[in-house]
Design a protein around this motif. Structure first.
Motif, PDB file in Angstrom:
ATOM      1  N   HIS A  69       0.648  -1.254   0.133  1.00 42.64           N
ATOM      2  CA  HIS A  69       0.061  -0.013   0.041  1.00 42.64           C
ATOM      3  C   HIS A  69       1.010   1.351  -0.053  1.00 42.64           C
ATOM      4  O   HIS A  69       0.276   2.422   0.046  1.00 42.64           O
ATOM      5  N   GLY A  70       1.887   1.315   0.105  1.00 46.08           N
ATOM      6  CA  GLY A  70       2.826   2.181   0.037  1.00 46.08           C
ATOM      7  C   GLY A  70       2.915   3.146   1.549  1.00 46.08           C
ATOM      8  O   GLY A  70       3.253   4.322   1.546  1.00 46.08           O
ATOM      9  N   THR A  71       2.711   2.298   2.340  1.00 40.21           N
ATOM     10  CA  THR A  71       2.402   2.766   3.765  1.00 40.21           C
ATOM     11  C   THR A  71       3.799   2.446   4.576  1.00 40.21           C
ATOM     12  O   THR A  71       4.403   1.625   4.256  1.00 40.21           O
ATOM     13  N   HIS A  72       3.816   2.873   5.904  1.00 39.64           N
ATOM     14  CA  HIS A  72       4.872   2.443   6.722  1.00 39.64           C
ATOM     15  C   HIS A  72       4.252   2.501   8.388  1.00 39.64           C
ATOM     16  O   HIS A  72       3.306   3.190   8.656  1.00 39.64           O
ATOM     17  N   LEU A  73       4.748   1.745   9.109  1.00 41.02           N
ATOM     18  CA  LEU A  73       4.379   1.572  10.359  1.00 41.02           C
ATOM     19  C   LEU A  73       5.058   2.938  11.453  1.00 41.02           C
ATOM     20  O   LEU A  73       6.318   3.110  11.210  1.00 41.02           O
ATOM     21  N   THR A  74       4.443   3.718  11.902  1.00 38.43           N
ATOM     22  CA  THR A  74       5.081   5.035  12.567  1.00 38.43           C
ATOM     23  C   THR A  74       4.965   4.841  14.137  1.00 38.43           C
ATOM     24  O   THR A  74       5.601   5.440  14.674  1.00 38.43           O
ATOM     25  N   CYS A  75       3.883   4.103  14.773  1.00 38.39           N
ATOM     26  CA  CYS A  75       3.695   4.009  16.103  1.00 38.39           C
ATOM     27  C   CYS A  75       3.238   2.886  16.788  1.00 38.39           C
ATOM     28  O   CYS A  75       2.160   1.959  15.912  1.00 38.39           O
ATOM     29  N   TYR A  76       3.667   2.414  17.732  1.00 43.77           N
ATOM     30  CA  TYR A  76       3.275   0.922  18.396  1.00 43.77           C
ATOM     31  C   TYR A  76       2.512   1.495  19.765  1.00 43.77           C
ATOM     32  O   TYR A  76       3.320   1.967  20.534  1.00 43.77           O
ATOM     33  N   ASP A  77       1.304   1.127  19.783  1.00 42.56           N
ATOM     34  CA  ASP A  77       0.565   1.515  21.146  1.00 42.56           C
ATOM     35  C   ASP A  77       0.591   0.332  22.141  1.00 42.56           C
ATOM     36  O   ASP A  77      -0.063  -0.592  21.829  1.00 42.56           O
ATOM     37  N   MET A  78       1.333   0.902  23.207  1.00 42.67           N
ATOM     38  CA  MET A  78       1.263  -0.316  24.128  1.00 42.67           C
ATOM     39  C   MET A  78       0.351  -0.048  25.287  1.00 42.67           C
ATOM     40  O   MET A  78       0.076   1.030  25.634  1.00 42.67           O
ATOM     41  N   PHE A  79       0.124  -1.144  25.936  1.00 41.20           N
ATOM     42  CA  PHE A  79      -1.025  -1.156  27.095  1.00 41.20           C
ATOM     43  C   PHE A  79      -0.163  -1.792  28.065  1.00 41.20           C
ATOM     44  O   PHE A  79       0.650  -2.779  27.986  1.00 41.20           O
ATOM     45  N   LEU A  80      -0.329  -1.411  29.551  1.00 40.36           N
ATOM     46  CA  LEU A  80       0.202  -1.764  30.548  1.00 40.36           C
ATOM     47  C   LEU A  80      -0.955  -2.485  31.547  1.00 40.36           C
ATOM     48  O   LEU A  80      -1.659  -1.417  32.210  1.00 40.36           O
ATOM     49  N   ASP A  81      -1.247  -3.806  31.396  1.00 39.10           N
ATOM     50  CA  ASP A  81      -2.198  -4.193  32.325  1.00 39.10           C
ATOM     51  C   ASP A  81      -1.801  -4.496  33.674  1.00 39.10           C
ATOM     52  O   ASP A  81      -1.330  -5.719  34.113  1.00 39.10           O
ATOM     53  N   THR A  82      -1.651  -3.537  34.478  1.00 44.97           N
ATOM     54  CA  THR A  82      -1.176  -3.751  36.025  1.00 44.97           C
ATOM     55  C   THR A  82      -1.756  -4.638  36.626  1.00 44.97           C
ATOM     56  O   THR A  82      -1.093  -5.010  37.744  1.00 44.97           O
ATOM     57  N   LYS A  83      -3.274  -4.997  36.644  1.00 42.33           N
ATOM     58  CA  LYS A  83      -3.501  -5.959  37.444  1.00 42.33           C
ATOM     59  C   LYS A  83      -3.313  -7.253  36.734  1.00 42.33           C
ATOM     60  O   LYS A  83      -4.063  -7.700  35.924  1.00 42.33           O
ATOM     61  N   VAL A  84      -2.431  -8.116  37.230  1.00 44.27           N
ATOM     62  CA  VAL A  84      -1.986  -9.530  37.002  1.00 44.27           C
ATOM     63  C   VAL A  84      -2.962 -10.564  37.083  1.00 44.27           C
ATOM     64  O   VAL A  84      -3.458 -11.222  36.265  1.00 44.27           O
ATOM     65  N   ARG A  85      -3.596 -10.441  38.348  1.00 46.80           N
ATOM     66  CA  ARG A  85      -4.649 -11.240  38.689  1.00 46.80           C
ATOM     67  C   ARG A  85      -5.634 -10.480  39.517  1.00 46.80           C
ATOM     68  O   ARG A  85      -5.522  -9.389  40.043  1.00 46.80           O
ATOM     69  N   LYS A  86      -6.781 -11.096  40.017  1.00 52.56           N
ATOM     70  CA  LYS A  86      -7.736 -10.177  40.647  1.00 52.56           C
ATOM     71  C   LYS A  86      -7.283  -9.853  42.192  1.00 52.56           C
ATOM     72  O   LYS A  86      -7.791  -8.822  42.353  1.00 52.56           O
ATOM     73  N   ASP A  87      -6.259 -10.588  42.547  1.00 57.29           N
ATOM     74  CA  ASP A  87      -5.915 -10.434  43.856  1.00 57.29           C
ATOM     75  C   ASP A  87      -4.755  -9.589  43.922  1.00 57.29           C
ATOM     76  O   ASP A  87      -4.202  -9.149  45.086  1.00 57.29           O
ATOM     77  N   ARG A  88      -3.934  -9.323  42.845  1.00 61.81           N
ATOM     78  CA  ARG A  88      -2.801  -8.031  43.081  1.00 61.81           C
ATOM     79  C   ARG A  88      -2.380  -7.561  41.669  1.00 61.81           C
ATOM     80  O   ARG A  88      -2.975  -7.548  40.753  1.00 61.81           O
ATOM     81  N   LEU A  89      -1.781  -6.588  41.740  1.00 63.94           N
ATOM     82  CA  LEU A  89      -1.136  -6.044  40.838  1.00 63.94           C
ATOM     83  C   LEU A  89       0.223  -6.126  40.525  1.00 63.94           C
ATOM     84  O   LEU A  89       0.880  -6.744  41.228  1.00 63.94           O
ATOM     85  N   MET A  90       0.718  -5.814  39.415  1.00 60.48           N
ATOM     86  CA  MET A  90       2.121  -6.067  38.817  1.00 60.48           C
ATOM     87  C   MET A  90       2.955  -5.375  39.866  1.00 60.48           C
ATOM     88  O   MET A  90       2.980  -4.659  40.326  1.00 60.48           O
ATOM     89  N   SER A  91       4.121  -6.199  40.113  1.00 58.33           N
ATOM     90  CA  SER A  91       5.156  -5.698  40.752  1.00 58.33           C
ATOM     91  C   SER A  91       6.019  -4.655  39.827  1.00 58.33           C
ATOM     92  O   SER A  91       5.639  -4.887  38.607  1.00 58.33           O
ATOM     93  N   ASP A  92       6.874  -3.846  40.163  1.00 56.68           N
ATOM     94  CA  ASP A  92       7.703  -3.052  39.808  1.00 56.68           C
ATOM     95  C   ASP A  92       8.546  -3.728  38.673  1.00 56.68           C
ATOM     96  O   ASP A  92       8.701  -3.398  37.344  1.00 56.68           O
ATOM     97  N   ASP A  93       9.105  -4.906  38.851  1.00 57.88           N
ATOM     98  CA  ASP A  93       9.661  -5.578  38.146  1.00 57.88           C
ATOM     99  C   ASP A  93       8.955  -6.427  36.824  1.00 57.88           C
ATOM    100  O   ASP A  93       9.463  -6.277  35.914  1.00 57.88           O
ATOM    101  N   GLU A  94       7.775  -6.766  37.184  1.00 55.43           N
ATOM    102  CA  GLU A  94       7.068  -7.267  36.089  1.00 55.43           C
ATOM    103  C   GLU A  94       6.470  -5.966  35.267  1.00 55.43           C
ATOM    104  O   GLU A  94       6.407  -6.339  34.082  1.00 55.43           O
ATOM    105  N   GLN A  95       6.210  -4.791  35.799  1.00 54.92           N
ATOM    106  CA  GLN A  95       5.808  -3.934  34.940  1.00 54.92           C
ATOM    107  C   GLN A  95       7.259  -3.386  33.721  1.00 54.92           C
ATOM    108  O   GLN A  95       6.907  -3.340  32.643  1.00 54.92           O
ATOM    109  N   VAL A  96       8.501  -3.480  34.374  1.00 50.88           N
ATOM    110  CA  VAL A  96       9.480  -3.253  33.551  1.00 50.88           C
ATOM    111  C   VAL A  96       9.516  -4.313  32.483  1.00 50.88           C
ATOM    112  O   VAL A  96      10.009  -4.090  31.426  1.00 50.88           O
ATOM    113  N   ALA A  97       9.339  -5.501  32.861  1.00 45.77           N
ATOM    114  CA  ALA A  97       9.329  -6.760  32.014  1.00 45.77           C
ATOM    115  C   ALA A  97       8.389  -6.577  30.629  1.00 45.77           C
ATOM    116  O   ALA A  97       8.699  -6.989  29.575  1.00 45.77           O
TER     117      ALA A  97
END
Length: 338
Positions: A69-97
């Protein structure tokens, strides 16, 4: 001067048609190319069914589609689902990973800009800077309403970027922060939901005068005994600031990409809501050369009464971009030298 601002589209603009199966990703890219919007912003979690297990074959298919199509990719929209499970949030290390995983995927696609959600903490991003530098990906924190460029939370990211002296951490403005006028599609939807004309007019007048949202909400909810639709309309004022367009030029060094949020375009290809003329002038005058990436979000405000036509809305916005860029160039050229 000749502006080097480029035009693109976020695939989020076509969410209505893609959800209903009326458009494929390839259809969206083909349409973008047809209106000269050659930069494609992707949301891998929505656009790639087997995310995050993206194979080399998946990437090759995207690259083939871009080439076709003569186009190119310009931006990647990331999401950070900080709620790993119902009982806890992501740790800092998990967010970085998680962020590092997205940086790697962004690099594999050959994309150099990654949209970071505004709630990601600056200290987490600081830990990710070495990975972003290694992979040559700019992490742009989305400046999304009700935040704005000069909000202290946003300035914390700027401070980290300055302290580290990095060119791989900055900002990614969402044009929703420049909501100059109350959106007509918002108004009409609340009227359909039962808002009384006199209350609607009061809210519009308050917004036009830039009265603090909490005062308006109190007046509507308590003094005017507002119904559900009226209170909801008043509460939208909390989330849609009108930031000063003239300040965007001061932050140009920190961003590479812009999400050109809009809710509707009139038949004459003007946006009745956002201060695009003022913003585009500042971008042109400041020599910014990134992508204005359409992000149409008006579908949810009209889908109860009419078919959504995201393509026509996006087309009109790009007509406006061309017109306003040319107008800004002419205005600058007419200014006295020095």
């Amino acid at each position: 001067m000749t502006s080097t601002i480029k035009r693109g589209v976020s695939l989020y603009s076509f969410q209505e048609e893609m959800f209903l199966g009326q458009m494929s990703v390839d259809d969206c890219v083909a349409f973008a190319a047809s209106i000269g919007a050659k930069g494609i912003e992707i949301l891998p979690e929505q656009n790639i069914p087997n995310f995050p297990d993206i194979s080399d074959r998946d990437i090759a298919q995207w690259q083939e589609m871009m080439a076709r199509h003569g186009t190119h990719l310009t931006c990647y929209d990331m999401f950070l689902d900080t709620k790993v499970r119902k009982d806890r949030l992501m740790s800092d290390d998990e967010q970085v990973a998680s962020i590092r995983r997205d940086l790697i995927l962004c690099n594999r696609f050959g994309i150099r800009n990654m949209r970071v959600l505004v709630f990601v903490r600056p200290d987490i991003l600081e830990r990710c800077v070495p990975y972003a530098e290694e992979l040559d990906v700019h992490m742009g924190v989305e400046v999304h309403a009700p935040w704005h460029m000069e909000h202290v939370w946003i300035l914390r990211t700027v401070e980290v970027a300055d302290r580290l002296g990095t060119k791989h951490l900055g900002l990614l403005p969402d044009m929703g922060i420049f909501m100059k006028n109350y959106p007509p599609v918002f108004r009409d939807r609340f009227i359909r939901q039962g808002a009384r004309p006199e209350v609607v007019q009061f809210i519009l007048d308050q917004h036009a005068q830039k009265i603090m949202a909490e005062y308006t909400i109190y007046e509507v909810a308590v003094k005017m005994k507002g119904n559900k639709a009226e209170v909801a309309m008043a509460e939208t004022l909390r989330h849609h600031p009108y930031a000063n367009p003239r300040r965007i030029r001061d932050f140009i060094p920190y961003f590479r990409h812009i999400q050109a949020k809009f809710y509707e375009m009139d038949a004459d290809c003007t946006d009745p809501t956002h201060a695009y003329e003022e913003v585009i002038y500042e971008l042109v005058a400041g020599g910014w050369d990134g992508y204005l990436s359409s992000e149409y979000e008006g579908n949810r405000w009209v889908q109860d009464v009419q078919p959504v036509d995201s393509r026509e809305q996006v087309r009109r916005q790009h007509v406006m971009f061309d017109r306003l860029i040319a107008k800004a160039q002419a205005r600058i050229a007419a200014q006295p030298a020095g």
